[in-house]
Design a protein around this motif. Structure first.
Motif, short mmCIF file in Angstrom:
data_model
loop_
_atom_site.label_atom_id
_atom_site.label_comp_id
_atom_site.label_asym_id
_atom_site.label_seq_id
_atom_site.Cartn_x
_atom_site.Cartn_y
_atom_site.Cartn_z
N UNK A 33 11.18 5.03 62.16
CA UNK A 33 10.39 5.85 60.54
C UNK A 33 11.08 6.92 60.28
N UNK A 34 12.02 7.36 61.52
CA UNK A 34 11.67 8.58 60.82
C UNK A 34 13.31 8.57 60.45
N UNK A 35 13.87 7.82 60.59
CA UNK A 35 15.17 7.74 59.88
C UNK A 35 15.15 6.66 58.42
N UNK A 36 13.82 6.32 58.14
CA UNK A 36 13.64 5.88 57.32
C UNK A 36 13.20 6.13 56.02
N UNK A 37 12.27 7.63 56.34
CA UNK A 37 12.32 9.11 56.26
C UNK A 37 13.49 9.72 55.27
N UNK A 38 14.01 10.25 56.56
CA UNK A 38 15.73 10.49 56.06
C UNK A 38 15.49 9.90 54.33
N UNK A 39 16.70 8.73 54.51
CA UNK A 39 16.96 7.68 54.06
C UNK A 39 16.17 7.68 52.70
N UNK A 40 15.30 7.90 52.31
CA UNK A 40 14.48 8.03 51.25
C UNK A 40 14.18 9.35 51.12
N UNK A 41 14.16 10.44 51.60
CA UNK A 41 14.86 11.62 51.18
C UNK A 41 16.34 11.57 50.02
N UNK B 144 12.45 16.05 47.41
CA UNK B 144 11.07 16.23 48.71
C UNK B 144 9.90 15.35 47.84
N UNK B 145 9.98 16.54 46.50
CA UNK B 145 8.06 15.87 46.28
C UNK B 145 8.49 14.09 45.80
N UNK B 146 9.52 13.58 45.02
CA UNK B 146 9.11 12.47 44.73
C UNK B 146 9.79 11.78 46.00
N UNK B 147 10.19 11.65 47.23
CA UNK B 147 10.40 11.38 47.94
C UNK B 147 8.90 10.82 48.72
N UNK B 148 8.22 11.99 48.73
CA UNK B 148 6.92 11.81 49.68
C UNK B 148 6.36 11.30 48.42
N UNK B 149 6.06 11.31 47.09
CA UNK B 149 5.09 9.96 46.54
C UNK B 149 5.33 8.56 47.28
N UNK C 105 4.36 7.58 49.61
CA UNK C 105 2.67 8.17 49.88
C UNK C 105 2.18 9.46 50.79
N UNK C 106 2.43 10.18 50.59
CA UNK C 106 2.99 11.65 51.17
C UNK C 106 3.00 12.69 51.04
N UNK C 107 1.74 13.56 51.16
CA UNK C 107 1.90 14.52 50.34
C UNK C 107 3.20 15.77 50.89
N UNK C 108 4.10 16.04 49.87
CA UNK C 108 4.98 17.34 49.95
C UNK C 108 5.19 18.26 50.61
N UNK C 109 4.40 18.92 51.58
CA UNK C 109 4.30 20.09 52.72
C UNK C 109 3.84 19.11 53.70
N UNK C 110 3.51 18.20 53.44
CA UNK C 110 3.55 17.18 55.02
C UNK C 110 4.56 17.06 55.47
#
Length: 320
Positions: free
Chosen positions: A6-14, A20-25, A28-33
């Protein structure tokens, strides 16, 4: 904290979002999170992965190294998860069979056939106007079988793993208001139908409208279609005397409508059954086809206009 998929998927999404704002949306996360999670991943890997700026984020050289490895690993992992899930479903008892259908009279017959060969299975159905959509769902293992259809020179495309078995080819008929003068004829010339306003389904992946227009173009005419509708709304437009349309030969007349063959049989429709070649229905395919074919014959006999047409054309099996 250990590195997880899941961490690798997060990095690819970013990286794909560039922000970070678009990736968070997207996640389904908040930008600070998301920012906090990125910091934890960077601390775990030992380097800064993205450079932040007013325009968004850009991968650092260290980040590019991690992203290259992640993009190489994730497709294989996704394929492993998909394939093992598919195999597990097929190895387990087939307790649910998902069936799709276009607007054809064979859905009920297919459900009965599946229940006959797999009496303990729970059968669910869903309908789509486009057979290509259903074909894609079969290929993606989201359906076990489907009732599809196509037209001459517009055959369904090939999909790996999907078996297509033609069941019957039938003429396309005219659907008229019962009070229309053309309803008094035994057969309706297509050119006469082109003098009327039409109701027709909207253009989509099944290319029906394209096929109709191509055949009409041979008469140097095009149907005028002020009403886009399908199903019950289309029938109501015809019943109200506002439009004419075309229908499958097996369409059962409802009060206020008349179904008539087209003179010369210029338009045709082919019914097709489909299933996955290694799905739970594969070994029952021939039996299911036989049962649905028998049900189709009963449906033909119950459609008066088509029954009369078949009496006059006992050997017709498709376009010349």
């Amino acid at each position: 904290m250990d590195l997880e998929l899941r961490h690798l998927r997060v990095l690819c999404t970013i990286a794909e979002a560039g922000s970070l704002t678009r990736a968070a949306a997207s996640l389904g996360m908040t930008q600070p999170g998301l920012s906090a999670q990125l910091r934890r991943i960077e601390a775990m890997l030992g380097g800064v992965l993205f450079a932040r700026g007013q325009a968004g984020v850009v991968a650092t050289p260290f980040g590019e190294l991690v992203l290259d490895r992640a993009r190489a690993v994730l497709p294989g992992i996704d394929g492993l998860i998909t394939d093992t899930a598919r195999m597990a479903r097929r190895m387990s008892a087939c307790d649910c069979v998902r069936i799709g259908s276009v607007g054809a009279p064979l859905l009920g017959q297919l459900v009965l056939a599946v229940k006959a060969v797999l009496p303990d299975a729970r059968v669910t159905t869903r309908c789509q106007h486009s057979p290509v959509t259903l074909l894609d769902e079969l290929a993606a293992d989201r359906l076990e079988a489907a009732v599809l259809g196509d037209h001459p020179d517009q055959r369904l495309p090939h999909r790996d793993g999907v078996v297509l078995r033609p069941l019957a080819t039938e003429p396309v008929f005219a659907l008229l208001p019962a009070s229309h003068p053309l309803a008094r004829r035994e057969e309706v010339p297509l050119t006469a139908l082109l003098d009327e306003d039409w109701a027709a389904p909207r253009p989509d992946g099944d290319r029906t409208r394209e096929y109709w227009s191509t055949v009409c173009a041979a008469a140097d005419r095009s149907p005028y279609i002020p009403y886009e509708a399908e199903g019950r709304p289309l029938i109501e437009l015809v019943r109200a005397g506002l439009a004419v349309s075309l229908c499958q030969a097996t369409f059962i007349e409802v009060p206020g409508t008349a179904v008539r063959p087209l003179a010369g049989n210029p338009l045709w429709y082919r019914h097709v059954l489909a299933w996955h070649h290694d799905g739970p229905l594969a070994r029952h395919g021939d039996d299911i086809l036989r049962r649905v074919t028998a049900g189709y014959r009963d449906t033909c006999a119950a459609a008066p206009a088509y029954a009369r047409w078949r009496t006059r054309h006992p050997h017709a099996t498709g376009p010349a």
